[in-house]
Scaffold this motif. Structure first.
Motif, PDB file in Angstrom:
ATOM      1  N   SER A 197      50.021 -16.491 -52.967  1.00 48.14           N
ATOM      2  CA  SER A 197      51.299 -16.410 -53.562  1.00 48.14           C
ATOM      3  C   SER A 197      51.730 -17.344 -54.847  1.00 48.14           C
ATOM      4  N   ALA A 198      51.340 -18.242 -54.869  1.00 48.87           N
ATOM      5  CA  ALA A 198      51.619 -19.380 -56.208  1.00 48.87           C
ATOM      6  C   ALA A 198      50.784 -18.247 -57.251  1.00 48.87           C
ATOM      7  N   ALA A 199      49.631 -17.717 -57.240  1.00 50.10           N
ATOM      8  CA  ALA A 199      49.232 -17.094 -58.403  1.00 50.10           C
ATOM      9  C   ALA A 199      50.092 -15.907 -58.618  1.00 50.10           C
ATOM     10  N   CYS A 200      50.545 -15.315 -57.617  1.00 55.70           N
ATOM     11  CA  CYS A 200      51.259 -14.023 -57.747  1.00 55.70           C
ATOM     12  C   CYS A 200      52.677 -14.558 -58.657  1.00 55.70           C
ATOM     13  N   ARG A 201      53.139 -15.502 -58.015  1.00 54.14           N
ATOM     14  CA  ARG A 201      54.443 -15.890 -58.756  1.00 54.14           C
ATOM     15  C   ARG A 201      54.155 -16.312 -60.249  1.00 54.14           C
ATOM     16  N   VAL A 202      53.171 -16.861 -60.669  1.00 57.43           N
ATOM     17  CA  VAL A 202      53.012 -17.102 -62.004  1.00 57.43           C
ATOM     18  C   VAL A 202      52.878 -15.870 -62.774  1.00 57.43           C
ATOM     19  N   GLU A 203      52.112 -14.929 -62.179  1.00 58.42           N
ATOM     20  CA  GLU A 203      52.008 -13.463 -62.698  1.00 58.42           C
ATOM     21  C   GLU A 203      53.096 -12.816 -62.782  1.00 58.42           C
ATOM     22  N   ARG A 204      53.913 -12.895 -61.853  1.00 59.91           N
ATOM     23  CA  ARG A 204      55.369 -12.127 -61.909  1.00 59.91           C
ATOM     24  C   ARG A 204      56.236 -12.639 -63.238  1.00 59.91           C
ATOM     25  N   ILE A 205      56.294 -14.155 -63.277  1.00 59.96           N
ATOM     26  CA  ILE A 205      57.173 -14.883 -64.180  1.00 59.96           C
ATOM     27  C   ILE A 205      56.521 -14.436 -65.470  1.00 59.96           C
ATOM     28  N   TYR A 206      55.173 -14.305 -65.743  1.00 61.90           N
ATOM     29  CA  TYR A 206      54.544 -14.105 -66.957  1.00 61.90           C
ATOM     30  C   TYR A 206      54.603 -12.715 -67.594  1.00 61.90           C
ATOM     31  N   PHE A 207      54.669 -11.746 -66.587  1.00 63.69           N
ATOM     32  CA  PHE A 207      54.877 -10.416 -67.130  1.00 63.69           C
ATOM     33  C   PHE A 207      56.351 -10.076 -67.356  1.00 63.69           C
ATOM     34  N   ALA A 208      57.118 -10.784 -66.549  1.00 65.54           N
ATOM     35  CA  ALA A 208      58.719 -10.680 -66.850  1.00 65.54           C
ATOM     36  C   ALA A 208      58.908 -11.213 -68.431  1.00 65.54           C
ATOM     37  N   LEU A 209      58.111 -12.388 -68.716  1.00 68.63           N
ATOM     38  CA  LEU A 209      58.715 -13.007 -69.927  1.00 68.63           C
ATOM     39  C   LEU A 209      57.997 -11.919 -71.162  1.00 68.63           C
ATOM     40  N   VAL A 210      56.915 -11.644 -70.654  1.00 66.71           N
ATOM     41  CA  VAL A 210      56.031 -10.752 -71.847  1.00 66.71           C
ATOM     42  C   VAL A 210      56.833  -9.458 -72.028  1.00 66.71           C
ATOM     43  N   ARG A 211      57.691  -8.775 -71.171  1.00 65.56           N
ATOM     44  CA  ARG A 211      58.491  -7.581 -71.234  1.00 65.56           C
ATOM     45  C   ARG A 211      59.931  -8.023 -71.735  1.00 65.56           C
ATOM     46  N   GLY A 212      60.201  -9.396 -71.834  1.00 61.22           N
ATOM     47  CA  GLY A 212      61.576  -9.702 -72.153  1.00 61.22           C
ATOM     48  C   GLY A 212      62.638  -9.580 -71.131  1.00 61.22           C
ATOM     49  N   VAL A 213      62.201  -9.550 -70.005  1.00 60.18           N
ATOM     50  CA  VAL A 213      63.049  -9.503 -68.551  1.00 60.18           C
ATOM     51  C   VAL A 213      63.890 -10.450 -68.417  1.00 60.18           C
TER      52      VAL A 213
END
Length: 232
Positions: free
Chosen positions: A210-226
């Motif tokens: 879940s920690a790895a998934c959290r990092v990825e959720r935030i990372y991809f949100a930032l990449v998309r500018g969300v």
């Protein structure tokens, strides 16, 4: 229905419906207004949405717990009532269109079902706002990391990992052995100076997954500018 439950329901619907694949959204919306819509896609969309709603909400019909199949049928009925114009707007990433869709589905569910919060069951990730996340932002039980995670220190393998998406470093997860905190995996987003858009840079989860998934959720949100919605 209380206003906070209605808001929560709409937030859950936004999460469940907007995470559908682009192919599904295109099939649902068509290639122009009323053109080449594939309404058979409604059933799987409804099942996924019902699975998400039933995970985090208590949903009942005439005083008895509603089955996931029953909730899915209600969601499907609401989706079938969406106009060609609204359905096509979803393919154009219209935020207003998605809000309208969530309102339509929510109003239908509120009219035929009783919806309430699930009680906190004592687990680390069950309680809304427990570790800084709203209930609709919790990591799902079947969610898995998509990036490549490797030990932070090759010469000293242990509970410390760095995640990569291609050559880009997404962040780090690690476990600290402290009495009373055995279940906590801490995470950090890679610092590159970019705007955070309301997303936290660090936190903790109940497991490495879940920690790895959290990092990825935030990372991809930032990449998309969300921007983060409902945080704080």
């Amino acid at each position: 229905m209380q206003d906070d439950i209605g808001t929560l329901l709409r937030s859950f619907l936004k999460n469940a419906l907007r995470k559908q694949s682009q192919r599904r959204i295109r099939d649902f919306g068509g290639y122009d207004i009323g053109k080449r819509r594939n309404l058979h896609i409604i059933e799987p969309m409804a099942r996924d949405t019902a699975e998400f709603l039933c995970t985090y909400l208590c949903i009942s019909l005439r005083g008895e717990p509603a089955s996931k199949e029953g909730v899915a049928s209600a969601v499907a009925a609401a989706l079938r009532n969406v106009s060609d114009e609204l359905a096509y707007r979803l393919t154009r990433r219209s935020d207003e269109g998605w809000r309208t869709l969530c309102d339509l589905v929510a109003e239908f569910l509120e009219a035929c079902l009783t919806i309430d919060r699930k009680p906190y069951d004592g687990s680390l990730t069950a309680k809304s706002d427990y570790n800084g996340w709203k209930s609709w932002e919790m990591i799902l039980s079947d969610e898995a990391p998509r990036g490549k995670w490797r030990h932070a220190w090759k010469e000293k393998p242990g509970d410390d990992f760095i995640g990569f998406h291609g050559d880009a470093c997404m962040g780090r997860i690690f476990k600290i052995e402290l009495t009373g905190y055995e279940e906590r995996w801490y995470w950090l987003i890679s610092a590159d100076g970019s705007p955070r858009r309301g997303w936290p840079a660090a936190g903790y989860e109940a497991s490495a997954r879940s920690a790895a998934c959290r990092v990825e959720r935030i990372y991809f949100a930032l990449v998309r500018g969300v921007e983060r919605i409902g945080g704080g």
